[in-house]
Motif scaffolding. Structure first.
Motif, PDB file in Angstrom:
ATOM      1  N   ASP A  28       0.864  -1.255   0.090  1.00  0.00           N
ATOM      2  CA  ASP A  28      -0.110   0.100  -0.060  1.00  0.00           C
ATOM      3  C   ASP A  28       0.621   1.202  -0.035  1.00  0.00           C
ATOM      4  N   GLU A  82       2.243   1.690  -3.363  1.00  0.00           N
ATOM      5  CA  GLU A  82       1.234   2.220  -4.609  1.00  0.00           C
ATOM      6  C   GLU A  82       0.894   3.348  -4.329  1.00  0.00           C
ATOM      7  N   GLN A  83       0.839   3.908  -2.904  1.00  0.00           N
ATOM      8  CA  GLN A  83       0.451   5.236  -2.766  1.00  0.00           C
ATOM      9  C   GLN A  83       1.522   6.403  -3.131  1.00  0.00           C
ATOM     10  N   SER A 112       0.828  -7.331   2.207  1.00  0.00           N
ATOM     11  CA  SER A 112      -0.059  -6.711   0.988  1.00  0.00           C
ATOM     12  C   SER A 112      -1.419  -7.886   1.357  1.00  0.00           C
ATOM     13  N   HIS A 167      -4.159   7.984   1.038  1.00  0.00           N
ATOM     14  CA  HIS A 167      -4.773   6.302   0.738  1.00  0.00           C
ATOM     15  C   HIS A 167      -6.126   6.298   0.839  1.00  0.00           C
TER      16      HIS A 167
END
Length: 166
Positions: free
Chosen positions: A32, A35-36, A74, A123
């Motif tokens: 996360d 990805e952010q 994840s 997020h």
């Protein structure tokens, strides 16, 4: 070793994975976060696809080759991602321990999903409906299952630590 977590959002993966990484003095890697960071870098905001996972595999491999234990956090919902984590471990010449967190109490799980706040700036957290609709492949490999509806964070970490020595 590589410790690869999996589980639907709201099962406690991040909380338990962080606690385990602290306990083991291991490298903590959260998809996360990656990805952010990609989204914050000016990406179009569209679906970034597998970029977060691909970056996580590469960073994990670098650290495993240095002799570090890596705790990977994840959702890891698909056979393809689980297989990829196993490939990372194999190519680095280390053992993998796969851990699936579940929350068998649907009410508690829903409260967790709906009651939490984002701990990564920008997020967007999933809704309960999106958790229910998420594709989550059945497991085909041996893994440790921890039900966070039945144990505390500390008990989950102890269960995992005991499982690491098997």
């Amino acid at each position: 070793m590589l410790i690869a977590f999996a589980g639907l959002p709201g099962t406690g993966k991040t909380t338990v994975a962080r606690a385990l990484a602290r306990r083991l003095a291991a490298m903590y890697l959260r998809v996360d976060t990656l990805e952010q960071a990609f989204l914050a870098s000016g990406s179009s905001g569209a679906d970034i696809g597998p970029a977060g996972y691909l970056a996580a595999y590469a960073v994990a491999a670098d650290n495993l080759r240095l002799g570090l234990t890596v705790v990977a956090d994840s959702v890891n919902a698909l056979q393809i991602t689980r297989s990829a984590w196993r490939n990372v471990a194999r190519e680095a010449g280390v053992r993998i321990v796969e851990i699936e967190l579940i929350c068998s109490d649907a009410t508690a799980h829903r409260q967790r999903v709906e009651g939490r706040g984002a701990d990564i700036p920008g997020h967007t957290l999933p809704t309960w409906q999106s958790v229910l609709e998420r594709q989550y492949d059945p497991w085909e490999s041996q893994h440790l299952v921890v039900d966070t509806a039945k144990v505390s964070v500390e008990q989950a970490v102890e269960t995992i630590v005991r499982g690491l020595s098997v």
